[in-house]
Design an enzyme around this catalytic site. Structure first.
Site, PDB file in Angstrom:
ATOM      1  N   ARG A  11       0.699  -1.282   0.040  1.00  0.00           N
ATOM      2  CA  ARG A  11      -0.048   0.112  -0.050  1.00  0.00           C
ATOM      3  C   ARG A  11       0.905   1.057   0.028  1.00  0.00           C
ATOM      4  O   ARG A  11       1.363   1.707   1.232  1.00  0.00           O
ATOM      5  CB  ARG A  11      -0.898  -0.111   1.247  1.00  0.00           C
ATOM      6  CG  ARG A  11      -1.760   1.115   1.519  1.00  0.00           C
ATOM      7  CD  ARG A  11      -2.767   1.035   2.712  1.00  0.00           C
ATOM      8  NE  ARG A  11      -3.614   1.957   2.755  1.00  0.00           N
ATOM      9  CZ  ARG A  11      -3.107   3.130   3.223  1.00  0.00           C
ATOM     10  NH1 ARG A  11      -2.127   3.642   3.887  1.00  0.00           N
ATOM     11  NH2 ARG A  11      -4.144   4.103   3.354  1.00  0.00           N
ATOM     12  N   SER A  70     -12.813  -2.869   1.081  1.00  0.00           N
ATOM     13  CA  SER A  70     -13.150  -1.999   2.269  1.00  0.00           C
ATOM     14  C   SER A  70     -14.674  -1.963   2.285  1.00  0.00           C
ATOM     15  O   SER A  70     -15.403  -1.445   1.469  1.00  0.00           O
ATOM     16  CB  SER A  70     -12.215  -0.821   2.403  1.00  0.00           C
ATOM     17  OG  SER A  70     -11.105  -0.918   2.088  1.00  0.00           O
ATOM     18  N   LYS A 130      -3.377   6.233   8.607  1.00  0.00           N
ATOM     19  CA  LYS A 130      -3.955   6.731   7.485  1.00  0.00           C
ATOM     20  C   LYS A 130      -4.687   8.211   7.654  1.00  0.00           C
ATOM     21  O   LYS A 130      -5.475   8.411   8.709  1.00  0.00           O
ATOM     22  CB  LYS A 130      -5.335   5.652   7.284  1.00  0.00           C
ATOM     23  CG  LYS A 130      -6.091   6.139   5.969  1.00  0.00           C
ATOM     24  CD  LYS A 130      -7.118   4.954   5.731  1.00  0.00           C
ATOM     25  CE  LYS A 130      -8.510   5.412   5.050  1.00  0.00           C
ATOM     26  NZ  LYS A 130      -8.448   5.062   3.859  1.00  0.00           N
TER      27      LYS A 130
HETATM   28  N1  TZP Z   1      -7.754   1.754   6.600  1.00  0.00           N
HETATM   29  C1  TZP Z   1      -8.353   1.778   7.569  1.00  0.00           C
HETATM   30  S1  TZP Z   1      -7.427   2.122   8.887  1.00  0.00           S
HETATM   31  C2  TZP Z   1      -6.057   2.052   8.135  1.00  0.00           C
HETATM   32  C3  TZP Z   1      -6.378   1.677   6.707  1.00  0.00           C
HETATM   33  C4  TZP Z   1      -5.509   1.574   5.789  1.00  0.00           C
HETATM   34  C5  TZP Z   1      -4.628   2.315   8.684  1.00  0.00           C
HETATM   35  C6  TZP Z   1      -4.223   1.142   9.576  1.00  0.00           C
HETATM   36  O1  TZP Z   1      -3.108   1.293  10.074  1.00  0.00           O
HETATM   37  P1  TZP Z   1      -2.590   1.194  11.559  1.00  0.00           P
HETATM   38  O2  TZP Z   1      -1.308   1.470  11.637  1.00  0.00           O
HETATM   39  O3  TZP Z   1      -2.512  -0.529  11.476  1.00  0.00           O
HETATM   40  O4  TZP Z   1      -3.707   1.624  12.310  1.00  0.00           O
END
Ligand code: TZP
Ligand code: MG
Length: 210
Positions: free
Chosen positions: A39, A111, A140
């Protein structure tokens, strides 16, 4: 897809890792990661040929260890690399369009956080859904407010039987809660990628899941 492969689903781009991304990925897999998503997004993300090379290098590591390699959002890249799968969000290309472009063997992840979105994904042929953010996250930039593990229980209570992974703010202290709520696995970025010992971080997380 095989639900067991989703148990510890690691996601990373070159801009989310504390150490060298290839080393972090290798260590994470040695620690027990069962699936990987490339990603490459947000501040400092690579583009073009550099992005493609980073993806190829990470794919090679996944192949060597028999871990599925899934590309976030970039269908052209997924096709070019013959990735094992593609993951799209609600604002990305529709699952039907993705399914048309991609060979049948490709895993298609989506998602989805509401029963409606999940039912739609199920109907359109998604292989799994990612639901979140479970907890608050700073990884994010445009993440919405946490919806909690209860959102997964709600999907299950409403007949969604697709494989589901929870995502967002998941760490060893709260991972088992997500599984108990009905998830097949957890998806994490920072709790592995930013840890000074990604192998140990993956191992400790995984211990909480079974
Ligand atoms: N989609 C929803 S939350 C997120 C994504 C890509 C980020 C997740 O990152 P982390 O560091 O595991 O909280
Ligand atoms: Mg997306």
């Amino acid at each position: 897809m095989n639900r067991e492969q989703l148990l510890l689903y690691f996601i990373m781009g070159t801009n989310n890792s504390a150490g060298s991304p290839l080393r972090v990925l290798t260590n994470a897999i040695e620690g027990g990661v069962t699936c990987f998503q490339f990603r490459e997004k947000g501040q400092g993300a690579l583009e073009g040929a550099e992005k493609e090379q980073a993806a190829r290098d990470m794919q090679a590591i996944c192949r060597k260890h028999g871990v599925p390699f899934i590309v976030n959002d970039d269908i052209e890249l997924a096709l070019e690399l013959q990735a094992d799968g593609i993951h799209v969000g609600q604002d990305d290309e529709s699952i039907e369009a993705v399914r048309k472009k991609c060979p049948d063997y490709m895993i298609v992840g989506v998602s989805a956080k509401t029963v409606n979105e999940a039912a739609q994904a199920q109907k359109q042929g998604a292989d799994y859904i990612g639901t979140g953010p479970m907890f608050s996250t700073t990884t994010k930039a445009d993440a919405k407010s946490p919806i909690g593990p209860g959102a997964i229980t709600e999907l299950r209570e409403n007949g969604i039987d697709l494989p589901v992974v929870g995502i967002g703010g998941i760490k060893k202290e709260n991972a088992s809660e997500v599984i108990r709520a009905g998830a097949d696995g957890v998806s994490v970025i920072s709790s592995i990628s930013m840890d000074e010992d990604p192998k140990q971080a993956a191992r400790l997380l995984k211990n909480q899941l079974t």
